[in-house]
Design a protein around this motif. Sequence first.
Motif, PDB file in Angstrom:
ATOM      1  N   ALA A 174       0.843  -1.190   0.000  1.00  0.00           N
ATOM      2  CA  ALA A 174       0.000   0.000   0.000  1.00  0.00           C
ATOM      3  C   ALA A 174       0.883   1.247   0.000  1.00  0.00           C
ATOM      4  O   ALA A 174       1.921   1.280   0.674  1.00  0.00           O
ATOM      5  CB  ALA A 174      -0.910   0.001   1.229  1.00  0.00           C
ATOM      6  N   PRO A 175       0.512   2.289  -0.755  1.00  0.00           N
ATOM      7  CA  PRO A 175       1.295   3.530  -0.738  1.00  0.00           C
ATOM      8  C   PRO A 175       1.427   4.051   0.686  1.00  0.00           C
ATOM      9  O   PRO A 175       0.494   3.968   1.484  1.00  0.00           O
ATOM     10  CB  PRO A 175       0.465   4.477  -1.614  1.00  0.00           C
ATOM     11  N   PHE A 176       2.606   4.578   1.007  1.00  0.00           N
ATOM     12  CA  PHE A 176       2.856   5.045   2.368  1.00  0.00           C
ATOM     13  C   PHE A 176       3.524   6.413   2.342  1.00  0.00           C
ATOM     14  O   PHE A 176       4.282   6.718   1.415  1.00  0.00           O
ATOM     15  CB  PHE A 176       3.745   4.044   3.122  1.00  0.00           C
ATOM     16  N   PRO A 177       3.242   7.255   3.336  1.00  0.00           N
ATOM     17  CA  PRO A 177       3.929   8.544   3.429  1.00  0.00           C
ATOM     18  C   PRO A 177       5.383   8.333   3.816  1.00  0.00           C
ATOM     19  O   PRO A 177       5.699   7.520   4.676  1.00  0.00           O
ATOM     20  CB  PRO A 177       3.158   9.287   4.521  1.00  0.00           C
ATOM     21  N   LEU A 178       6.268   9.066   3.181  1.00  0.00           N
ATOM     22  CA  LEU A 178       7.701   8.859   3.345  1.00  0.00           C
ATOM     23  C   LEU A 178       8.280   9.836   4.359  1.00  0.00           C
ATOM     24  O   LEU A 178       8.023  11.040   4.293  1.00  0.00           O
ATOM     25  CB  LEU A 178       8.386   9.043   1.991  1.00  0.00           C
ATOM     26  N   ARG A 179       9.046   9.306   5.314  1.00  0.00           N
ATOM     27  CA  ARG A 179       9.733  10.172   6.268  1.00  0.00           C
ATOM     28  C   ARG A 179      11.081  10.602   5.729  1.00  0.00           C
ATOM     29  O   ARG A 179      11.394  11.780   5.666  1.00  0.00           O
ATOM     30  CB  ARG A 179       9.915   9.449   7.615  1.00  0.00           C
ATOM     31  N   HIS A 180      11.914   9.635   5.350  1.00  0.00           N
ATOM     32  CA  HIS A 180      13.196   9.934   4.732  1.00  0.00           C
ATOM     33  C   HIS A 180      13.762   8.661   4.113  1.00  0.00           C
ATOM     34  O   HIS A 180      13.133   7.605   4.162  1.00  0.00           O
ATOM     35  CB  HIS A 180      14.189  10.541   5.732  1.00  0.00           C
ATOM     36  N   VAL A 181      14.934   8.784   3.508  1.00  0.00           N
ATOM     37  CA  VAL A 181      15.610   7.647   2.875  1.00  0.00           C
ATOM     38  C   VAL A 181      16.965   7.464   3.535  1.00  0.00           C
ATOM     39  O   VAL A 181      17.779   8.386   3.570  1.00  0.00           O
ATOM     40  CB  VAL A 181      15.790   7.871   1.358  1.00  0.00           C
ATOM     41  N   ASP A 203      14.599  -2.203  16.767  1.00  0.00           N
ATOM     42  CA  ASP A 203      13.761  -1.053  17.104  1.00  0.00           C
ATOM     43  C   ASP A 203      13.942   0.102  16.132  1.00  0.00           C
ATOM     44  O   ASP A 203      12.989   0.777  15.751  1.00  0.00           O
ATOM     45  CB  ASP A 203      14.070  -0.580  18.530  1.00  0.00           C
ATOM     46  N   GLN A 204      15.180   0.365  15.722  1.00  0.00           N
ATOM     47  CA  GLN A 204      15.452   1.530  14.901  1.00  0.00           C
ATOM     48  C   GLN A 204      15.068   1.323  13.443  1.00  0.00           C
ATOM     49  O   GLN A 204      14.847   2.278  12.714  1.00  0.00           O
ATOM     50  CB  GLN A 204      16.929   1.915  14.997  1.00  0.00           C
ATOM     51  N   ALA A 205      14.982   0.089  12.987  1.00  0.00           N
ATOM     52  CA  ALA A 205      14.738  -0.184  11.575  1.00  0.00           C
ATOM     53  C   ALA A 205      13.289  -0.582  11.289  1.00  0.00           C
ATOM     54  O   ALA A 205      12.956  -0.929  10.182  1.00  0.00           O
ATOM     55  CB  ALA A 205      15.675  -1.288  11.085  1.00  0.00           C
ATOM     56  N   GLY A 206      12.424  -0.506  12.308  1.00  0.00           N
ATOM     57  CA  GLY A 206      11.074  -1.011  12.156  1.00  0.00           C
ATOM     58  C   GLY A 206      10.255  -0.305  11.105  1.00  0.00           C
ATOM     59  O   GLY A 206       9.290  -0.859  10.586  1.00  0.00           O
ATOM     60  N   ALA A 207      10.577   0.955  10.787  1.00  0.00           N
ATOM     61  CA  ALA A 207       9.795   1.712   9.818  1.00  0.00           C
ATOM     62  C   ALA A 207      10.305   1.538   8.391  1.00  0.00           C
ATOM     63  O   ALA A 207       9.788   2.174   7.479  1.00  0.00           O
ATOM     64  CB  ALA A 207       9.791   3.192  10.196  1.00  0.00           C
ATOM     65  N   PHE A 282      30.614  -2.862  -5.747  1.00  0.00           N
ATOM     66  CA  PHE A 282      30.062  -1.696  -5.067  1.00  0.00           C
ATOM     67  C   PHE A 282      28.536  -1.741  -5.139  1.00  0.00           C
ATOM     68  O   PHE A 282      27.947  -2.215  -6.118  1.00  0.00           O
ATOM     69  CB  PHE A 282      30.573  -0.404  -5.703  1.00  0.00           C
ATOM     70  N   ALA A 283      27.907  -1.227  -4.088  1.00  0.00           N
ATOM     71  CA  ALA A 283      26.445  -1.159  -4.061  1.00  0.00           C
ATOM     72  C   ALA A 283      26.013  -0.021  -3.149  1.00  0.00           C
ATOM     73  O   ALA A 283      26.642   0.233  -2.115  1.00  0.00           O
ATOM     74  CB  ALA A 283      25.849  -2.476  -3.575  1.00  0.00           C
ATOM     75  N   VAL A 284      24.961   0.660  -3.546  1.00  0.00           N
ATOM     76  CA  VAL A 284      24.302   1.629  -2.676  1.00  0.00           C
ATOM     77  C   VAL A 284      22.976   1.013  -2.251  1.00  0.00           C
ATOM     78  O   VAL A 284      22.157   0.644  -3.099  1.00  0.00           O
ATOM     79  CB  VAL A 284      24.050   2.969  -3.384  1.00  0.00           C
ATOM     80  N   THR A 285      22.791   0.881  -0.948  1.00  0.00           N
ATOM     81  CA  THR A 285      21.527   0.382  -0.420  1.00  0.00           C
ATOM     82  C   THR A 285      20.728   1.551   0.132  1.00  0.00           C
ATOM     83  O   THR A 285      21.227   2.304   0.972  1.00  0.00           O
ATOM     84  CB  THR A 285      21.753  -0.668   0.678  1.00  0.00           C
ATOM     85  N   ASN A 286      19.519   1.719  -0.370  1.00  0.00           N
ATOM     86  CA  ASN A 286      18.610   2.754   0.112  1.00  0.00           C
ATOM     87  C   ASN A 286      17.423   2.087   0.782  1.00  0.00           C
ATOM     88  O   ASN A 286      16.839   1.147   0.220  1.00  0.00           O
ATOM     89  CB  ASN A 286      18.107   3.629  -1.045  1.00  0.00           C
ATOM     90  N   TRP A 287      17.076   2.568   1.978  1.00  0.00           N
ATOM     91  CA  TRP A 287      15.898   2.088   2.671  1.00  0.00           C
ATOM     92  C   TRP A 287      14.866   3.209   2.713  1.00  0.00           C
ATOM     93  O   TRP A 287      15.152   4.310   3.205  1.00  0.00           O
ATOM     94  CB  TRP A 287      16.232   1.651   4.092  1.00  0.00           C
ATOM     95  N   LEU A 288      13.664   2.944   2.204  1.00  0.00           N
ATOM     96  CA  LEU A 288      12.601   3.933   2.224  1.00  0.00           C
ATOM     97  C   LEU A 288      11.842   3.793   3.542  1.00  0.00           C
ATOM     98  O   LEU A 288      11.288   2.722   3.832  1.00  0.00           O
ATOM     99  CB  LEU A 288      11.667   3.740   1.036  1.00  0.00           C
ATOM    100  N   ILE A 289      11.833   4.869   4.323  1.00  0.00           N
ATOM    101  CA  ILE A 289      11.309   4.858   5.687  1.00  0.00           C
ATOM    102  C   ILE A 289       9.947   5.535   5.724  1.00  0.00           C
ATOM    103  O   ILE A 289       9.788   6.666   5.251  1.00  0.00           O
ATOM    104  CB  ILE A 289      12.270   5.595   6.650  1.00  0.00           C
TER     105      ILE A 289
END
Length: 316
Positions: A174-181, A203-207, A282-289
């Motif tokens: 489901a679409p979600f509002p984004l806090r940051h990346v 705890d810190q990665a739950g979002a 090399f890799a860039v990992t982005n997590w959408l929060i």
Amino acid sequence: MRLQLEGGQEISLRLAENAPELMTLFQILGSRGGDVEPMEQFLQLPLEGGEAAASFHSRQLVSVITEPPVIVRLETPQAAHPAADRPAEAQPAVVHTPRYLVIEDFLSVDEHEDMLAYALQHEEEFESGTVEGKASPHRQNQVIMGFAETAHSRLLQNRLLTWLPHLTRELDLAPFPLRHVESQLTASNDGHYYRLHSDAGGDQAGARMLTCVYYFFRQPRPFSGGALRLYDVLEQGERRMPMTSYRELEPVSNRLLVFRSHVHHELMRIRCPSRQFADSRFAVTNWLISTDQPDPQAGFGWGQLRCGAVPAQFEV
């Protein structure tokens, strides 16, 4: 550890004490007897550091011998489901195969080359990767932790925002509002790996909602290995347990791989004969929060990409 199979066959291998494969073996043995239906599945376990594999059916397993001893507590059906009179079939075990999305040529040729040039020019900024801020044998690679503040990271982040509606739709999210990346640049060289884990744990990665991995490296590819395994998961009620079955995806330069952050995955060991930093994967990992409170004044991306979520003060 040693596995004893029917017919007197014995298999010797090494597994970490917290390896999901070890728990699966114990659960197979613990499910036998009584009124519980035995767990049955096809098993494949790594041998010789992943260079070989042992394959057998769970029915063949006789015993598991660990050195040093590993003590486990296996929940009974009554402990897992307090309503003792509830039939076992009320919460059936279901195997889910993770969905993923691959986007080839995610950046332009010039952008891709510039990303590689950045990594090579900032070799001295890479440091040993950590797990929740601590050194761990669970992970061996080099990272730039503050990569998110760079223009190169912003390029990837904003490109991802453009793709976000498509990503959520294709991954049945489901679409979600984004806090940051969150963004992290990694360099993986000879012998490096990242064992089985989930990015949404702790705890810190739950979002964390989506994990987006962008690969780039020299051509022709100067290393072997480094595939990413996405593991199937066994779900029963609220319990989620990774299985031994998986999908394996090879790293391809200028490829973006996206999957939901709760998916269990593993970076397989890399072999780089030259051991030169420039020959790394090399890799860039982005997590959408995600966030519970969209900010209509946010300037990042498309106004934090509220994705149709209307803040309370603007609701009619």
